[in-house]
Motif scaffolding. Structure first.
Motif, PDB file in Angstrom:
ATOM      1  N   THR A 232       0.829  -1.186   0.000  1.00 13.66           N
ATOM      2  CA  THR A 232       0.000   0.000   0.000  1.00 13.66           C
ATOM      3  C   THR A 232       0.869   1.243   0.000  1.00 13.66           C
ATOM      4  N   THR A 233       0.468   2.213  -0.823  1.00 13.43           N
ATOM      5  CA  THR A 233       1.142   3.505  -0.888  1.00 13.43           C
ATOM      6  C   THR A 233       0.078   4.573  -1.068  1.00 13.43           C
ATOM      7  N   GLY A 234      -0.024   5.450  -0.088  1.00 19.10           N
ATOM      8  CA  GLY A 234      -1.050   6.475  -0.175  1.00 19.10           C
ATOM      9  C   GLY A 234      -2.433   5.851  -0.197  1.00 19.10           C
ATOM     10  N   ASN A 235      -3.184   6.134  -1.251  1.00 19.55           N
ATOM     11  CA  ASN A 235      -4.537   5.589  -1.378  1.00 19.55           C
ATOM     12  C   ASN A 235      -4.596   4.398  -2.325  1.00 19.55           C
ATOM     13  N   LYS A 236      -3.428   3.801  -2.614  1.00 17.98           N
ATOM     14  CA  LYS A 236      -3.370   2.685  -3.559  1.00 17.98           C
ATOM     15  C   LYS A 236      -2.983   1.384  -2.846  1.00 17.98           C
ATOM     16  N   LEU A 237      -3.577   0.295  -3.316  1.00 20.40           N
ATOM     17  CA  LEU A 237      -3.299  -1.032  -2.764  1.00 20.40           C
ATOM     18  C   LEU A 237      -3.062  -1.995  -3.912  1.00 20.40           C
ATOM     19  N   ARG A 238      -1.949  -2.702  -3.845  1.00 18.09           N
ATOM     20  CA  ARG A 238      -1.641  -3.721  -4.842  1.00 18.09           C
ATOM     21  C   ARG A 238      -1.444  -5.051  -4.135  1.00 18.09           C
ATOM     22  N   PHE A 239      -1.992  -6.131  -4.706  1.00 24.25           N
ATOM     23  CA  PHE A 239      -1.850  -7.429  -4.071  1.00 24.25           C
ATOM     24  C   PHE A 239      -1.629  -8.514  -5.118  1.00 24.25           C
ATOM     25  N   ASP A 240      -0.863  -9.508  -4.699  1.00 27.95           N
ATOM     26  CA  ASP A 240      -0.578 -10.691  -5.508  1.00 27.95           C
ATOM     27  C   ASP A 240      -0.721 -11.903  -4.608  1.00 27.95           C
ATOM     28  N   GLY A 241      -1.337 -12.950  -5.125  1.00 22.65           N
ATOM     29  CA  GLY A 241      -1.506 -14.166  -4.344  1.00 22.65           C
ATOM     30  C   GLY A 241      -1.561 -15.389  -5.222  1.00 22.65           C
ATOM     31  N   SER A 242      -1.223 -16.508  -4.645  1.00 26.02           N
ATOM     32  CA  SER A 242      -1.287 -17.781  -5.368  1.00 26.02           C
ATOM     33  C   SER A 242      -1.441 -18.909  -4.367  1.00 26.02           C
ATOM     34  N   GLY A 248      -3.948 -28.621  -9.297  1.00 23.77           N
ATOM     35  CA  GLY A 248      -3.847 -27.348  -9.990  1.00 23.77           C
ATOM     36  C   GLY A 248      -3.529 -26.201  -9.054  1.00 23.77           C
ATOM     37  N   GLN A 249      -3.603 -24.989  -9.587  1.00 28.89           N
ATOM     38  CA  GLN A 249      -3.300 -23.801  -8.806  1.00 28.89           C
ATOM     39  C   GLN A 249      -4.136 -22.634  -9.308  1.00 28.89           C
ATOM     40  N   VAL A 250      -4.143 -21.550  -8.525  1.00 24.88           N
ATOM     41  CA  VAL A 250      -4.860 -20.344  -8.880  1.00 24.88           C
ATOM     42  C   VAL A 250      -3.998 -19.150  -8.511  1.00 24.88           C
ATOM     43  N   GLU A 251      -4.120 -18.067  -9.281  1.00 33.41           N
ATOM     44  CA  GLU A 251      -3.374 -16.845  -9.021  1.00 33.41           C
ATOM     45  C   GLU A 251      -4.342 -15.674  -8.973  1.00 33.41           C
ATOM     46  N   LEU A 252      -4.055 -14.729  -8.064  1.00 30.14           N
ATOM     47  CA  LEU A 252      -4.888 -13.550  -7.874  1.00 30.14           C
ATOM     48  C   LEU A 252      -3.994 -12.322  -7.887  1.00 30.14           C
ATOM     49  N   THR A 253      -4.323 -11.354  -8.745  1.00 31.30           N
ATOM     50  CA  THR A 253      -3.591 -10.094  -8.805  1.00 31.30           C
ATOM     51  C   THR A 253      -4.600  -8.957  -8.876  1.00 31.30           C
ATOM     52  N   GLY A 254      -4.181  -7.794  -8.439  1.00 32.49           N
ATOM     53  CA  GLY A 254      -5.109  -6.675  -8.502  1.00 32.49           C
ATOM     54  C   GLY A 254      -4.504  -5.373  -8.025  1.00 32.49           C
ATOM     55  N   ASP A 255      -5.155  -4.287  -8.431  1.00 31.11           N
ATOM     56  CA  ASP A 255      -4.793  -2.940  -8.000  1.00 31.11           C
ATOM     57  C   ASP A 255      -6.076  -2.206  -7.636  1.00 31.11           C
ATOM     58  N   LEU A 256      -6.070  -1.568  -6.485  1.00 30.34           N
ATOM     59  CA  LEU A 256      -7.202  -0.766  -6.041  1.00 30.34           C
ATOM     60  C   LEU A 256      -6.699   0.584  -5.557  1.00 30.34           C
ATOM     61  N   GLU A 272      -5.714 -23.122 -13.229  1.00 34.01           N
ATOM     62  CA  GLU A 272      -5.827 -24.306 -14.089  1.00 34.01           C
ATOM     63  C   GLU A 272      -6.010 -25.542 -13.217  1.00 34.01           C
ATOM     64  N   ARG A 273      -7.135 -26.235 -13.439  1.00 29.64           N
ATOM     65  CA  ARG A 273      -7.465 -27.467 -12.730  1.00 29.64           C
ATOM     66  C   ARG A 273      -7.316 -27.307 -11.215  1.00 29.64           C
ATOM     67  N   PHE A 274      -7.802 -26.184 -10.725  1.00 33.59           N
ATOM     68  CA  PHE A 274      -7.760 -25.872  -9.300  1.00 33.59           C
ATOM     69  C   PHE A 274      -8.921 -26.577  -8.602  1.00 33.59           C
ATOM     70  N   ARG A 275      -8.622 -27.393  -7.577  1.00 36.54           N
ATOM     71  CA  ARG A 275      -9.672 -28.100  -6.843  1.00 36.54           C
ATOM     72  C   ARG A 275     -10.424 -27.062  -5.988  1.00 36.54           C
ATOM     73  N   ALA A 276     -11.589 -26.637  -6.478  1.00 39.32           N
ATOM     74  CA  ALA A 276     -12.345 -25.576  -5.825  1.00 39.32           C
ATOM     75  C   ALA A 276     -13.258 -26.087  -4.732  1.00 39.32           C
ATOM     76  N   MET A 277     -13.631 -27.375  -4.787  1.00 40.60           N
ATOM     77  CA  MET A 277     -14.522 -27.968  -3.789  1.00 40.60           C
ATOM     78  C   MET A 277     -14.277 -29.456  -3.752  1.00 40.60           C
ATOM     79  N   SER A 278     -14.318 -30.024  -2.534  1.00 42.99           N
ATOM     80  CA  SER A 278     -14.110 -31.462  -2.386  1.00 42.99           C
ATOM     81  C   SER A 278     -14.895 -31.964  -1.181  1.00 42.99           C
ATOM     82  N   LEU A 279     -16.197 -32.171  -1.398  1.00 45.83           N
ATOM     83  CA  LEU A 279     -17.094 -32.673  -0.371  1.00 45.83           C
ATOM     84  C   LEU A 279     -17.591 -34.059  -0.777  1.00 45.83           C
TER      85      LEU A 279
END
Length: 371
Positions: A232-242, A248-256, A272-279
Motif C-alpha cells: 500500500t502507498t497512499g490511497n493505492k493497494l496492490r496485491f498478488d496471491g497464489s 492445480g493452482q490459482v493466481e490472484l492479482t489486482g490494484d485498487l 488451471e485445474r484448481f480443486r475448488a470444492m471437495s465434499l
C-alpha cells in the motif's frame, strides 16, 4: 484510596470461564489531577468478547481437529502506573504498563490449547496538549514480535506519524478469528508506516503471508504453498496471491485505489485445474479466467470458467425422516437487512468438459457443454 483487593468467581463447569483479579492501590487526588498505580493485575480465563462460535463439520478426508474452537480466552499478568493532570482545558499524563507473560487460548475437551503466547511486553503512552504518543513492544517468544510507535495529534488537521512492525511465525490464532479457516500452517510479516493527517491518514508499506497449508472445512479443500503479498502507498493497494489445491493452482492479482472513500480498480483470477470444492457429494476442478472491475459499489465480473472434471452425487433425501407437523422453531426471527450496498453484474461463460459426471436421482451420465 483503596488497598489491594482480590475477587474470584466460583468454580465453573468445563468449557465456561472463571475470572480472577489482583489489583494494587488506586488513588484519586482530585478531578483535575488523578494518578493511579496498578501493582499487579492477573487475569485468568477471561473471555474475549465475540469469540464464541459454533462447531463446524469436518468433511471427508479432513481431521476432526479442524473444527473451530467455541471459547477464546485471555490469560495474562500486568503491572504498571499511570498519571493524568489538567491545566484548564489542556490535559497531560503518562502511562507505563509491563506485561510479564500472557497467552490467548481455547478450551478443547478438558485441556487448554494455547493459540498465541508472549514472553514479555511493554506499553508506554504520553499525553500532552498537542499530541498522544504510544509505544508497544511485545515479545512472542519463538513465534515473533510486535512493535509499534505512533504519534497522534489532538487536532484533526495536524500531522500523523508512526510505524508498525510485526512478525508472526505461528498463525494458530487465525481459525479462532476467521471461522472459515479450519487450520493454518504459516507465517506473516508486516512493515507499515503511518503518515498524513488525523482526518486523512496515509498508510504505506507491506504485509506478506506464507502458508504451507490452509484448511477450508466448508469447501473440503486444503490450500498448499499459499502466498499473499499486499503493498500500500497512499490511497493505492496492490496485491498478488497464489495457492495450490488438488493437481492445480490459482493466481490472484489486482490494484485498487480509493477516491473520496470509494474503491476503484481491477482484480484478475486465473487458474488451471484448481480443486475448488471437495465434499462427499461433490468435487470440482476449475480453470478460471476472470476479471473483476470495481467502481465504488459496482462490481462487474467477466470471463470464463472451464470445468475440466467434476463428480456430482447429490444426497438422496427421500430416505430421510420428515419433521413432525406440530414442530415449532424457537429462536430469533430472520429479518431482511435490506438491499446490499454492492451491485454485481456478471458476464460469464461456463464450459463443462468431458470428465464432468453426475449420478443421482436415477440419472447417470456426463454433462458437456457451455452456459
Amino acid at each position: 484510596k483503596g488497598t489491594s483487593t482480590r475477587s474470584q468467581s466460583s468454580r465453573s463447569p468445563p468449557g465456561s470461564c472463571t475470572r480472577q483479579m489482583l489489583v494494587g492501590s488506586l488513588k484519586l487526588v482530585n478531578i483535575r489531577n488523578a494518578s493511579a498505580r496498578v501493582s499487579s493485575v492477573t487475569t485468568r480465563a477471561l473471555p474475549i468478547p465475540g469469540s464464541a462460535s459454533s462447531p463446524r463439520r469436518s468433511p471427508s478426508g479432513l481431521n476432526s481437529s479442524t473444527t473451530v474452537a467455541a471459547d477464546l480466552r485471555y490469560d495474562a499478568t500486568t503491572s504498571g502506573n499511570a498519571h493524568v493532570a489538567s491545566a484548564g482545558v489542556a490535559w497531560s499524563g503518562n502511562a507505563n504498563l509491563q506485561l510479564s507473560e500472557g497467552r490467548v487460548l481455547t478450551r478443547e475437551s478438558a485441556t487448554d490449547n494455547v493459540l498465541l503466547g508472549y514472553q514479555s511486553g511493554q506499553l508506554q503512552a504520553e499525553l500532552n496538549p498537542d499530541q498522544i504518543n504510544a509505544q508497544i513492544n511485545i515479545d512472542l517468544r519463538d513465534d515473533g514480535e510486535i512493535k509499534a510507535d505512533i504519534t497522534m495529534p489532538t487536532a484533526a488537521d495536524q500531522e500523523l506519524a508512526g510505524t508498525v512492525k510485526a512478525r508472526l511465525e505461528n498463525l494458530s490464532i487465525a481459525p479462532a478469528l476467521l471461522p472459515e479457516i479450519g487450520r493454518i500452517d504459516g507465517r506473516m510479516q508486516a512493515d507499515l508506516t503511518l503518515a498524513g493527517r488525523r482526518n486523512a491518514p496515509n498508510l504505506s508499506g507491506g504485509i506478506g503471508l506464507e502458508a504451507a497449508e490452509i484448511v477450508l472445512p466448508d469447501l473440503g479443500i486444503t490450500l498448499e504453498d499459499a502466498n499473499v503479498d499486499l503493498e500500500t502507498t497512499g490511497n493505492k493497494l496492490r496485491f498478488d496471491g497464489s495457492a495450490k489445491s488438488g493437481d492445480g493452482q490459482v493466481e490472484l492479482t489486482g490494484d485498487l485505489q480509493w477516491q473520496q472513500g470509494q474503491p476503484e480498480g481491477q482484480l484478475s483470477i486465473n487458474g488451471e485445474r484448481f480443486r475448488a470444492m471437495s465434499l462427499p457429494e461433490i468435487w470440482i476442478d476449475a480453470s478460471p479466467a476472470l476479471t473483476l472491475a470495481v467502481d465504488g459499489s459496482d462490481i462487474d465480473v467477466a470471463g470464463e470458467i472451464e470445468i475440466p472434471a467434476a463428480r456430482i452425487t447429490p444426497i438422496d433425501f427421500r430416505t430421510g425422516v420428515s419433521t413432525s407437523p406440530d414442530e415449532e422453531i424457537i429462536g430469533p426471527a430472520t429479518t431482511s437487512e435490506g438491499d446490499s450496498t454492492w451491485q454485481l453484474k456478471a458476464d460469464l461463460q461456463v464450459t463443462s468438459g468431458e470428465d464432468v459426471q453426475i449420478k443421482g436421482y436415477g440419472l447417470e451420465g456426463n454433462l458437456v457443454g457451455t452456459v
